[in-house]
Enzyme design. Structure first.
Site, PDB file in Angstrom:
ATOM      1  CG  HIS A  81     -11.587  -8.006   5.756  1.00  0.00           C
ATOM      2  ND1 HIS A  81     -10.863  -8.952   6.579  1.00  0.00           N
ATOM      3  CD2 HIS A  81     -10.862  -8.058   4.546  1.00  0.00           C
ATOM      4  CE1 HIS A  81      -9.766  -9.411   5.898  1.00  0.00           C
ATOM      5  NE2 HIS A  81     -10.197  -9.038   4.490  1.00  0.00           N
ATOM      6  CD  GLU A 107      -1.678  -2.385   1.154  1.00  0.00           C
ATOM      7  OE1 GLU A 107      -0.678  -2.770   1.725  1.00  0.00           O
ATOM      8  OE2 GLU A 107      -2.575  -3.353   0.906  1.00  0.00           O
TER       9      GLU A 107
END
Lengths: 434, 327
Positions: free
Chosen positions: B129, B60
């Site tokens: 998540h 990322e």
């Protein structure tokens, strides 16, 4: 046997609904726990729905092709075991009806711990509009006065002001021939209750003060503490009117289907005189007096222990028949509890038919914030000295309470004299009921 | 007007912007051939090719860093973090570089980059998540954080984010992706970043929230309307910087303010909203400013009952709204 629900399972992250593409079981089939019972299609996955229980399928709620949200019922399955437990559980799930919600309930100060907790908004609005919060009923939790309560009061225009200390005024004793005037002693700065509350003794009945009773009490205290009442009375000879009305009443009732009461003639005379003396049709507004254009007459209607003052709108526009009809309608509505807010609003002057209880003299409490109230007493046959002899005449007393801030004896006296004149000259020849 | 889901609005906005401006390109994990794990970038790879729809390594920090570099050279990258939870390795790039470049270079350089990331719970996604990460970035001047609630807002705001000359974090609620549907105009339109939107007019209580919670509040408001409780609902849409004017106006309207987020309560966006309300609306307040938020525990649990306990839902919202209305 117990009936269990099978719901649409969560078939993946971000999946919120699924479409039943086909049922793999039908009603009556016996399934084991984890057996597939249906195929489900989502926009991410196709999957089989496993049974959550062992038992017999009793009802397929979702149809093939139907899209069901995750967590919603798709079918019922009957399992071994006691059904009572689940029924009880579902019964107890039902929320209890909130009982205390709608009622003002008992509104003792002890039950209203929040009555005097004011929010910044309420404080500011009360200050800006000079509202006495002690006189406001709160609708919030624990009797708290909410911003909405204050907004409603401001919108209604009827602001409860703090008691102003009565200004030392010259005592003017006004006396006019054939009229009685009486000054009502200036009210003490009356707190609602001073001193200890009376207590009930054995055998006494305690009657809780309910909504309407409480409203009446508040209005009366407000009127009597705020308005310096003065009082006068005239005696009116209505012999001609009685003759006239009695001659047409049967016919009228038959034609119109409601009674032609004396009261409608009195209301007519008052509406006419108010047009000529608008000073009576006004209201005290602190630094000014507002003279109302519309003549909307409140009439008092009593019902058991409640008192209503519905309004005849634009009374000056109406014929005697029209007034009689309005009075009948409003009285019926009041007795049946059908009065609307609209029926109660906008009054500018009040006429009270105290004669209906046989009263011959009474001192009305002004319907705040109006300037005066007129009491129409019983019509009584009396010997009257006229034209050099005694005659039996139909006499009635009209009693007027007036706000001495707005009105003085002279104008009130002239008004009463005018009402008297109109009533005394009402005959079949010069007055039509239509 | 066609009705589409929240995620379809994302996809449509990306298609239209890439067609409109060849400087716009997409990069992220699985965004290319796979079309994104949620299908947000579906069809882009086939239409625009691998040079403009770039599958990146699982890094990322690199996704953000590459985006920043490209943006400084005049491109308009739209970087995707597969889940908002995964943004943490990129925080240094975003806060230290993207947010500060314009200021540090005295206006010589700027970073017209958009970073998209699905956030939020209620999808049985557990720790990595389900999180809401907006508060991490919400005191970094130079960043903008957009969190739309409806497909209409998604399309208009995502286009505005891509065209914005400074970095915008665009957080999409993953449960809303397929749950929320709505009308979306086919034509090209943008909505102003930094402007909140009244989603429902009302006079009894004011609810200020954003994202999926807007829908919970709207549902609860419909129910409460039957009881005579009339809720005013303001959707922040941009959570940083906040639309102070709209917040003040909405709070003054009823004087009873309920703030909702599904993020952990302490230090969340709504704490700042509360401060704005109390600084500006004291004399219009009729009740304490209330916050309804997730509990202060490290993350969304996996166990369904515990997830339910943590997650915001219409029942919790309805209860809090009724409680405030009755105050």
């Amino acid at each position: 046997m117990a009936k269990e629900k099978i719901n649409m399972p969560q078939l993946g992250e971000s999946v919120t609904e699924g479409t039943i593409s086909s049922w793999l079981v039908s009603v009556g089939d016996t399934v084991e726990k984890y057996d597939p019972i249906a195929e489900v299609m989502t926009d991410k996955v196709n999957a089989e729905v496993p049974s959550s229980f062992s038992g017999k399928i009793v009802e397929l709620v979702a149809e093939e092709g139907e899209t069901i949200e995750v967590g919603n019922l798709i079918c019922y399955i009957e399992t071994e075991g006691s059904s009572e437990a689940t029924e009880e559980a579902s019964a107890s799930e039902k929320p209890e009806t909130p009982v205390e919600k709608d009622g003002v309930g008992s509104s003792d100060d002890e039950d209203q711990p929040m009555k005097k907790r004011y929010s910044p908004a309420v404080m500011r609005m009360a200050q800006e509009n000079d509202i006495d919060l002690n006189q406001v009923q709160g609708s919030g939790r624990g009797g708290r006065i909410t911003r909405k309560d204050i907004e409603k009061i401001i919108a209604s225009g009827d602001l409860p002001k703090a008691d102003e200390a009565p200004k030392p005024k010259e005592q003017v004793q006004e006396t006019q021939p054939a009229k009685e005037t009486k000054e009502v002693p200036a009210p003490q700065a009356a707190k609602q209750t001073s001193g200890p509350q009376p207590t009930a003794n054995e055998g006494d009945i305690e009657i809780p003060v309910t909504g309407v009773r409480k409203a009446i009490a508040q209005n009366m205290v407000k009127s009597k503490t705020e308005i310096p009442h003065a009082w006068m009375m005239v005696e009116v000879d209505v012999t001609n009117l009685v003759e006239y009305r009695n001659s047409v009443k049967e016919d009228f009732k038959q034609k119109e289907g409601f009674s032609l009461t004396f009261f409608s003639f009195f209301v007519k005379a008052v509406a006419q005189a108010l047009k000529e003396y608008p000073q009576l049709n006004s209201t005290w507004a602190g630094d000014k007096i507002i003279q109302r254009k519309a003549i909307n007459l409140n009439i008092a209607v009593a019902k058991e222990n409640e008192l209503f003052v519905p309004v005849i709108k634009d009374a000056d526009d109406k014929s005697i028949k029209g007034l009689a009809k309005d009075i009948t309608d409003l009285a019926t509505k009041a007795r049946n509890g059908k009065l609307t807010n609209d029926d109660m609003q906008g009054g500018t002057f009040t006429v009270n038919n105290t004669g209906s209880f046989g009263s011959v003299q009474s001192m009305g409490v002004i319907n705040h914030p109006q300037a005066a109230i007129l009491q129409v007493e019983s019509i009584v046959k009396k010997p009257v000295y006229m034209n050099g002899m005694f005659a039996a005449r139909d006499m009635v007393n009209l009693c007027l309470s007036l706000d001495h801030r707005v009105l003085d004896g002279l104008v009130a006296g002239n008004f009463l004299a005018r009402v008297k004149e109109i009533l005394e000259t009402m005959t079949k020849e010069n007055t039509s009921v239509y | 007007m066609p009705v589409m889901s929240y995620i379809q609005a994302v996809t449509q906005a990306l298609h239209e912007e890439m067609e409109r401006d060849e400087k716009v390109f997409v990069l992220g994990e699985d965004v290319g051939k796979r079309g994104g794990v949620f299908r947000a970038t579906d069809g882009l790879y086939d239409k625009f090719g691998e040079a403009r729809v770039i599958d990146t390594p699982l890094a990322e920090s690199a996704i953000a860093g590459v985006g920043i570099g490209a943006a400084m050279y005049g491109m308009r990258p739209v970087a995707e973090m597969q889940f908002a939870d995964f943004i943490m390795p990129a925080v240094n790039q975003i806060i230290s570089e993207a947010a500060k470049t314009r200021y540090r270079s005295n206006n010589d350089w700027n970073v017209p980059m958009t970073i998209r990331a699905p956030y939020g719970g209620g999808v049985h996604g557990a720790l990595y998540h389900s999180q809401s990460v907006e508060a991490v970035f919400a005191n970094q001047p130079g960043l903008k954080i957009v969190m739309p609630s409806t497909p209409y807002d998604v399309k208009g705001l995502l286009k505005a984010a891509i065209r914005d000359d400074d970095p915008v974090l665009f957080f999409e609620h993953k449960r809303a992706y397929r749950l929320i549907k709505g009308e979306v105009p086919e034509d090209d339109y943008t909505l102003p970043i930094g402007k909140a939107d009244v989603k429902r007019e009302g006079s009894d209580i004011t609810v200020i929230t954003y994202g999926l919670c807007v829908h919970f509040a709207l549902q609860a408001a419909e129910k409460l309307a039957e009881e005579g409780i009339d809720a005013h609902i303001l959707d922040l849409r941009t959570v940083y910087p906040l639309d102070q004017e709209a917040i003040i106006e909405a709070a003054k309207k009823t004087g009873k303010v309920l703030l909702i987020t599904e993020d952990n309560k302490e230090g969340s966006i709504i704490g700042e909203v509360s401060a704005i309300v109390s600084e500006n609306c004291l004399f219009d307040l009729d009740a304490p400013v209330k916050r309804l938020a997730g509990p202060d525990v490290p993350s969304m649990p996996y166990s369904p009952p515990m997830e339910k306990y943590f997650m915001m839902n219409p029942d919790k919202v309805e209860k809090a709204m009724r409680d405030l209305a009755e105050f």
